[in-house]
Every structure is written in C-alpha cells, then in structure tokens.
Motif scaffolding. Structure first.
Motif, PDB file in Angstrom:
ATOM      1  N   THR A  25       0.835  -1.199   0.000  1.00  0.00           N
ATOM      2  CA  THR A  25       0.000   0.000   0.000  1.00  0.00           C
ATOM      3  C   THR A  25       0.871   1.250   0.000  1.00  0.00           C
ATOM      4  O   THR A  25       2.001   1.240   0.521  1.00  0.00           O
ATOM      5  N   SER A  26       0.342   2.321  -0.555  1.00  0.00           N
ATOM      6  CA  SER A  26       1.157   3.527  -0.772  1.00  0.00           C
ATOM      7  C   SER A  26       1.011   4.504   0.377  1.00  0.00           C
ATOM      8  O   SER A  26       0.563   5.642   0.203  1.00  0.00           O
ATOM      9  N   TRP A  27       1.367   4.074   1.587  1.00  0.00           N
ATOM     10  CA  TRP A  27       1.331   4.977   2.731  1.00  0.00           C
ATOM     11  C   TRP A  27       2.370   6.084   2.558  1.00  0.00           C
ATOM     12  O   TRP A  27       3.369   5.920   1.865  1.00  0.00           O
ATOM     13  N   HIS A  28       2.128   7.195   3.222  1.00  0.00           N
ATOM     14  CA  HIS A  28       2.987   8.379   3.090  1.00  0.00           C
ATOM     15  C   HIS A  28       3.936   8.436   4.284  1.00  0.00           C
ATOM     16  O   HIS A  28       3.485   8.608   5.426  1.00  0.00           O
ATOM     17  N   PRO A  29       5.254   8.301   4.079  1.00  0.00           N
ATOM     18  CA  PRO A  29       6.201   8.262   5.214  1.00  0.00           C
ATOM     19  C   PRO A  29       6.100   9.473   6.129  1.00  0.00           C
ATOM     20  O   PRO A  29       6.107   9.332   7.357  1.00  0.00           O
ATOM     21  N   GLY A  30       6.031  10.660   5.552  1.00  0.00           N
ATOM     22  CA  GLY A  30       5.945  11.863   6.377  1.00  0.00           C
ATOM     23  C   GLY A  30       4.657  11.932   7.158  1.00  0.00           C
ATOM     24  O   GLY A  30       4.641  12.343   8.330  1.00  0.00           O
ATOM     25  N   HIS A  31       3.565  11.531   6.534  1.00  0.00           N
ATOM     26  CA  HIS A  31       2.266  11.539   7.200  1.00  0.00           C
ATOM     27  C   HIS A  31       2.248  10.540   8.353  1.00  0.00           C
ATOM     28  O   HIS A  31       1.752  10.844   9.447  1.00  0.00           O
ATOM     29  N   ILE A  32       2.796   9.345   8.128  1.00  0.00           N
ATOM     30  CA  ILE A  32       2.844   8.330   9.181  1.00  0.00           C
ATOM     31  C   ILE A  32       3.667   8.831  10.359  1.00  0.00           C
ATOM     32  O   ILE A  32       3.278   8.700  11.530  1.00  0.00           O
ATOM     33  N   SER A  33       4.818   9.421  10.073  1.00  0.00           N
ATOM     34  CA  SER A  33       5.679   9.937  11.136  1.00  0.00           C
ATOM     35  C   SER A  33       4.950  11.004  11.950  1.00  0.00           C
ATOM     36  O   SER A  33       5.020  11.029  13.189  1.00  0.00           O
ATOM     37  N   GLU A  34       4.222  11.882  11.254  1.00  0.00           N
ATOM     38  CA  GLU A  34       3.474  12.929  11.966  1.00  0.00           C
ATOM     39  C   GLU A  34       2.363  12.331  12.822  1.00  0.00           C
ATOM     40  O   GLU A  34       2.141  12.740  13.961  1.00  0.00           O
ATOM     41  N   ARG A  35       1.651  11.341  12.285  1.00  0.00           N
ATOM     42  CA  ARG A  35       0.539  10.740  13.018  1.00  0.00           C
ATOM     43  C   ARG A  35       1.016  10.089  14.314  1.00  0.00           C
ATOM     44  O   ARG A  35       0.391  10.219  15.368  1.00  0.00           O
ATOM     45  N   TYR A  36       2.132   9.379  14.236  1.00  0.00           N
ATOM     46  CA  TYR A  36       2.673   8.746  15.437  1.00  0.00           C
ATOM     47  C   TYR A  36       3.148   9.797  16.434  1.00  0.00           C
ATOM     48  O   TYR A  36       2.989   9.640  17.645  1.00  0.00           O
ATOM     49  N   GLY A  37       3.753  10.870  15.918  1.00  0.00           N
ATOM     50  CA  GLY A  37       4.190  11.937  16.807  1.00  0.00           C
ATOM     51  C   GLY A  37       3.032  12.608  17.514  1.00  0.00           C
ATOM     52  O   GLY A  37       3.095  12.899  18.715  1.00  0.00           O
ATOM     53  N   LEU A  38       1.950  12.849  16.784  1.00  0.00           N
ATOM     54  CA  LEU A  38       0.781  13.475  17.392  1.00  0.00           C
ATOM     55  C   LEU A  38       0.154  12.573  18.451  1.00  0.00           C
ATOM     56  O   LEU A  38      -0.279  13.054  19.504  1.00  0.00           O
TER      57      LEU A  38
END
Length: 407
Positions: A207-220
């Motif tokens: 699946t084409s997950w977005h690395p930057g978006h994933i990193s932000e989501r975990y940080g939040l």
C-alpha cells in the motif's frame, strides 16, 4: 428524475462518494486531517481507562493482574489505532462513505473503552471484543472499497479484508472458549493480527502509505498520550492536596513528573523525522510503538501510584511506587534508542540512552533514603541529563541523516 440530476451534476455526486484511489506517497505538505485528530481523541479515552486500571491494580498490590490486563487491553487499543492510521495514510478519500465508516470505528473505540475495566480486572473481554469487532468490520468495508475501485491496490485490499475477517471471527469464537484455553486463544489471535499486514503487504504490491504523514501521526499520538499523563497526574495531585494539603513530597513528585513529561517529549522529537525507507523498516518501527505508547501511559499510572504512596493511601511499598515510574521510563529510553538506530536518525551515541535507563532503575533503589518524592525528582533530573548528553554528543558529532533515497 433522480438519475438525470446526478448525471447533470457529476461533481456533486463525487463529493458524496469518490473513487477509492491510493494517494501519492510523495505528496507534498501531507498533514494529519481534523478527522484523524478527532479519531485520536476517542482512542486516548481508551488509553486513559487502561492507565487508570493499571494505577488501581498497582496501588492495591495486584501487580501481576494489573500488568497482564494492561498489556492485553493496550494491544487492542494500539492495534485498532495503528490499522486505521496506515489505511488513512494510503486511502483517505474524505468522502461521505469514508467519514461514516470512520465514525463507526470511533463508536467501536468508545465501546472498547467502556469494556476496559472488566477486561483489566477479570480478563472479561466481552465488551472489548464487541467494540473491537465493530471497528474492524468498518475497516473491512474500507478495504473492500479499495479492492473494488483501485486496480493497483486490489490484491492488498483483498488480503487485508480476508485476513481481518478471519481473525475477527476468531475473536468471537474465543469468547466461548473455557479457561485456560481462552488465554491460549488470546495469544494465537494476537500473533494472527500481527501477521495479517505482513501477509498483505509482502505478497504483492504494498500500500502507498505516506512516510511523512505516518511519522506525523505517530508523533501526534505520542503528544496526546503525554497529555493524558499530565492530566492523570494533575488529577491525582489535586485529590491529594484537597485531602492532605501541600507537602514537600508532593511538590517533589509534581516537579519530577513535569520534567519527565517534557524530557520524554524532547527525546521523541529530537532530530529529523524517522526515515521509513522500506516496508520492513516501517513495519518494525510501527510495531515497536506498542511498547513506546504503553510505556508512556504506564509512566502516568506510576506517577499516580507515587502520589498515593506519598499520602499513605496505597497498599504497596514506596520502592514499588518509584519502580512504577522508573521501569516505564527505562523502557521508553530503550525503545527510543532502538528506533533511532533502526531509522538512522537523530542520535549520535545510542549508548547514552541505555546508560540513562540503567541509572533511573538504580535510582529507584534509593527510595528508603530519598523518599518517593526525592527519587521521582532524581529520576526526572537523570532523564534530563540523559537528554542533555545526547544533545551535546549529537551536536558535536553531527546528526546522522537518512540516505537520499529515504528522504
């Protein structure tokens, strides 16, 4: 008549039901959406419930029961959150169907939160399982949309839908298993849950997950869990002050707790974002956050235990209270060390984190001498010193950067 109106205004129809297509993993300025943040708030309610039950069990000297129940409940919370987060990173159409299915998952999260006390106390997973299945059925519907509408993502969408449905059937069957086979069923189902993404992602097109978006989501989500720690600690301190007034021990615990929260935040966000350069690294990074999130929430429970011991309303020794803070902090430092080494970001000398973990555990042994408040403050200072040493070493040697292909 209705058909004619829809055909005459296709853009209006698309707003209600868009085609499920994978988002570009290289999309610029990709950020968490308001819906995702609202979704996180529902989950932090469940996290707060799990931490409250851990606090209760440790205070009542039921450590084994509390830890097992906490680990079990936290897995269901974290796993459901993680699955939605990665799906949304790849397929966030933000149409009406997507929003309603997300709402259904949020409802399941609140049902799950309502079942936390029974699960953590008597291992009764009935209510949690109902909430969990509601959430997972909604996610299956999302994956079936992918399988139907996205040719590239169809193989992964089918595998995810089939895998999730089979495992959810297993969760329902587990409710009928006699003791101790219900424990065996739990262990098998946890392993099965972890294997579904491996099977879905590595047997075809990922699946084409977005690395930057994933990193932000975990940080939040890390920030939200830290906020829960602050709120839980403040509530416990307020209760103690209303009953016993201000004391030196209470002030030391409050100061130490504040330093700990701030230091953990700084350590997590020190350096560049994680370089999730391959699906394998991303999967390991995501899975390791179970330990990290659980450690952060458990530290909040530990601070509450420390407050209870300071005002003599706990049934455990003072050393148990300080270890209830030191062990989660040590776990957090060790997991952060491993995550930074895995992604090659932001830490010049990982051994500093290991040393800091050892020091905070040793400090907990000094409780008979320093008292609960003195040890909590000392642990906070030790954590801050670990952060300072890491910052100095990183500045002196240069922050390791991810390879060009990972950025």
């Amino acid at each position: 008549m209705t058909r004619d109106r829809r055909s005459a205004n296709p853009t209006r129809a698309r707003r209600w039901l868009r085609t499920m297509r994978a988002r570009d993993p290289r999309e610029a300025h990709r950020a968490a959406t308001p819906l995702e943040l609202l979704f996180d708030l529902c989950f932090v309610v469940a996290v707060a419930q799990a931490a409250a039950q851990l606090h209760h069990h440790v205070t009542e000297a039921h450590l084994g029961v509390g830890l097992l129940g906490y680990a079990m409940v936290f897995f269901t919370i974290w796993w459901a959150w993680m699955n939605f987060t990665w799906f949304a990173s790849a397929y966030d159409t933000d149409d009406v169907a997507y929003r309603l299915l997300t709402l259904l998952q949020m409802a399941g999260a609140l049902v799950l939160a309502a079942g936390v006390p029974a699960a953590a106390t008597s291992y009764d997973l009935t209510v949690i399982t109902i909430g969990y299945v509601v959430m997972r059925v909604a996610l299956v519907a999302q994956w079936l949309r992918v399988a139907r509408q996205d040719a590239t993502g169809r193989p992964a969408g089918i595998r995810y839908a089939v895998g999730i449905m089979v495992v959810q059937a297993g969760w329902l069957v587990r409710l009928a298993l006699p003791h101790p086979w219900d424990y065996t069923g739990l262990a098998v189902l946890v392993i099965a849950e972890l294997l579904v993404p491996m099977w879905a992602e590595f047997r075809g097109t990922a699946t084409s997950w977005h690395p930057g978006h994933i990193s932000e989501r975990y940080g939040l989500f890390t920030i939200i869990v830290l906020g829960e720690v602050i709120f839980a600690s403040l509530t416990s301190i307020q209760s103690a002050l209303s009953e016993h007034g201000v004391s030196g021990q209470m002030l030391l615990i409050a100061a130490g707790g504040l330093i700990l929260v701030f230091t953990m935040w700084w350590i997590y966000f020190m350096g560049p974002d994680a370089a999730l350069s391959t699906p394998r690294i991303a999967l390991l990074w995501g899975y390791a956050h179970y330990l990290l999130f659980a450690a952060v929430a458990a530290l909040g429970a530990g601070l509450q235990v420390a407050v209870d011991v300071a005002v003599h309303r706990a049934h455990v020794a003072a050393t148990t209270a300080t270890f209830a803070v030191a062990v989660p902090l040590a776990g957090f430092l060790l997991v952060m060390c491993w995550l930074r080494r895995l992604t090659h970001t932001g830490l010049a000398h990982p051994s500093l984190m290991v040393t800091g973990a050892v020091i905070v555990l040793v400090l907990a042994l000094a409780t008979p001498v320093l008292g609960v408040g003195g040890v909590i403050l000392s642990i906070g200072i030790a954590a801050a010193a670990t952060l300072t040493a890491a910052l100095v070493a990183t500045h002196r040697d240069g922050v390791p950067h991810p390879p060009p292909e990972a950025r």
